[in-house]
Write an enzyme that holds these catalytic residues in place. Structure first.
Site, PDB file in Angstrom:
ATOM      1  N   THR A 217       4.838 -10.283  93.818  1.00 56.86           N
ATOM      2  CA  THR A 217       3.959 -11.378  93.381  1.00 56.86           C
ATOM      3  C   THR A 217       4.149 -12.545  94.355  1.00 56.86           C
ATOM      4  O   THR A 217       5.221 -12.684  94.936  1.00 56.86           O
ATOM      5  CB  THR A 217       4.380 -11.813  91.963  1.00 56.86           C
TER       6      THR A 217
ATOM      7  N   ARG B 168      -3.324  -5.478  80.038  1.00 50.67           N
ATOM      8  CA  ARG B 168      -2.077  -6.262  80.038  1.00 50.67           C
ATOM      9  C   ARG B 168      -2.176  -7.463  80.995  1.00 50.67           C
ATOM     10  O   ARG B 168      -2.647  -7.359  82.124  1.00 50.67           O
ATOM     11  CB  ARG B 168      -0.921  -5.357  80.458  1.00 50.67           C
ATOM     12  N   VAL B 169      -1.728  -8.611  80.538  1.00 49.33           N
ATOM     13  CA  VAL B 169      -1.661  -9.805  81.380  1.00 49.33           C
ATOM     14  C   VAL B 169      -0.223 -10.313  81.348  1.00 49.33           C
ATOM     15  O   VAL B 169       0.386 -10.395  80.275  1.00 49.33           O
ATOM     16  CB  VAL B 169      -2.619 -10.902  80.861  1.00 49.33           C
ATOM     17  N   GLY B 170       0.306 -10.604  82.519  1.00 47.04           N
ATOM     18  CA  GLY B 170       1.683 -11.099  82.593  1.00 47.04           C
ATOM     19  C   GLY B 170       1.747 -12.616  82.566  1.00 47.04           C
ATOM     20  O   GLY B 170       0.820 -13.294  82.106  1.00 47.04           O
ATOM     21  N   ASP B 171       2.823 -13.134  83.099  1.00 46.00           N
ATOM     22  CA  ASP B 171       3.057 -14.581  83.043  1.00 46.00           C
ATOM     23  C   ASP B 171       2.309 -15.347  84.132  1.00 46.00           C
ATOM     24  O   ASP B 171       2.050 -16.550  83.981  1.00 46.00           O
ATOM     25  CB  ASP B 171       4.554 -14.885  83.183  1.00 46.00           C
TER      26      ASP B 171
ATOM     27  N   GLY C 182       8.578 -12.033  88.287  1.00 45.82           N
ATOM     28  CA  GLY C 182       9.528 -11.191  87.562  1.00 45.82           C
ATOM     29  C   GLY C 182       8.838 -10.451  86.439  1.00 45.82           C
ATOM     30  O   GLY C 182       7.609 -10.339  86.419  1.00 45.82           O
TER      31      GLY C 182
ATOM     32  N   GLY D 272       7.070 -10.131  83.570  1.00 50.57           N
ATOM     33  CA  GLY D 272       6.257 -11.175  82.963  1.00 50.57           C
ATOM     34  C   GLY D 272       6.422 -11.359  81.468  1.00 50.57           C
ATOM     35  O   GLY D 272       6.354 -12.485  80.970  1.00 50.57           O
TER      36      GLY D 272
END
Ligand code: ASP
Length: 335
Positions: A198, A226-229, A249, A251
């Site tokens: 990232t 899915r969506v991370g941070d 990292g 998420g």
């Protein structure tokens, strides 16, 4: 006469005060993701490619800051360079979803105005950070997702790209490995990070304003939208005029720990230094929950920290001396 003298004395005092205020310099810190491959597996050739991409991103941002440009422009420019480089999990070279797509997330925040923009799950946007910035500047929203985000992109003149643009063979093979592993163990092995690379940037400009941004393909094998941070303001990205953070990292843990905002809240409410705040959250809170990763954090005085609890984190920084520094693994001396 007495009045004039008083005005002169006041004037001198005022100018002394202005002159003695510490000159605001600029600073740019970037990352190319936590979870760098183990030192033994990193070839010299790949290391050189990664370092030169980090170097190019630092120079792109610093050239803006050096001439008095905004931290927001610098963050955008640095992230665009990293999104275009195939070595990072953002833009070209993003990881694949479970069903073989690239779904990209990005966010940006202006510390001075506290304005922010984010996009999640876009498949046809070459530079998601630019779209996040458009959301911030040209819409009344903070976060747009999927097809809606892409429809908005078209209204802003951002041409869609063929999704094949994002594909690299290496990422495709990572997905094949992930799927084979998943079949074998009937469960996803989370001991090896399925995120790598990232990208993010934080900058302080000569006016003393901070900004932060993050861009990612998320995690290999992600599914169900899915969506991370990374696109979540406060989790993967946050900036105010005291503190700017971009995270990388696993998420799910970064969302639960609201990592980026927690670091800045520690600076604001407790008076913690940037380093103490970032270390506490990355080296205690996140691993305490079972997660891993790292952040880059920058303060209004130019102090910064780059803690991570993975084998390595691609990272770099630059200031007014123009010297670009890049690191991958832990170093004995702090930056
Ligand atoms: N934090 C990102 C995510 O969970 C992945 C990464 O940092 O590499 O989507």
């Amino acid at each position: 006469m007495g009045k004039l003298a008083a005005i002169i004395v006041l004037g001198v005092l005022f100018s002394m005060q202005v002159n003695s205020a510490p000159a605001v310099e600029y600073r740019l810190v970037i990352h190319g993701g936590a979870g760098a491959m183990p030192r033994a597996e990193l070839t010299l050739e790949r290391e050189t490619e990664i370092r030169s991409a980090l170097d190019a991103a630092l120079r792109a941002g610093a050239s803006i800051l050096d001439v008095g440009g905004s931290s927001l422009d610098a963050v955008t420019a640095s992230i665009v360079v990293l999104e275009d480089a195939p070595w990072f999990n953002a833009g070209k070279g993003a990881v694949f979803t479970h069903d073989g797509h690239n779904e990209l997330d990005a966010s940006i925040m202006d510390g001075h105005s506290l304005k922010a923009g984010a996009v999640a799950g876009v498949r046809h946007v070459r530079n998601p950070v630019k779209l996040a910035r458009e959301v911030m500047q040209s819409s009344s929203h903070v976060m747009l997702t999927g097809e809606g985000a892409e429809a908005f992109a078209r209204t802003r003149g951002i041409e869609p790209v063929d999704p094949a643009y994002f594909r690299t063979e290496e990422r495709w093979q990572q997905l094949q490995k992930f799927l084979a592993n998943e079949k074998k163990t009937a469960e996803v092995d989370r001991s090896t990070p399925s995120y790598l690379g990232t990208v993010g940037a934080v900058a302080l400009d000569r006016k003393g304003h901070l900004a932060a941004g993050t861009s990612t393909g998320g995690m290999t094998g992600k599914r169900w939208g899915r969506v991370g941070d990374a696109p979540i303001i406060g989790a993967g990205t946050y900036a105010n005029d005291r503190c700017a953070v971009s995270a990388t990292g696993w998420g799910e843990f970064f969302i639960r720990a609201v990592v980026a905002h927690d670091i800045c809240a520690r600076v604001a409410y407790r008076g913690d230094s940037i380093e103490a705040a970032a270390n506490e959250v990355v080296l205690r809170t996140v691993p305490g929950l079972g997660g891993d990763g790292g952040v880059i954090a920058l303060g209004r005085d130019g102090s910064f920290a780059t803690p991570f609890n993975t084998a390595g984190m691609y990272r770099g920084w630059i200031g007014p001396d123009g010297e670009a520094h890049t690191e991958i693994y832990p170093v004995a001396t702090k930056p």
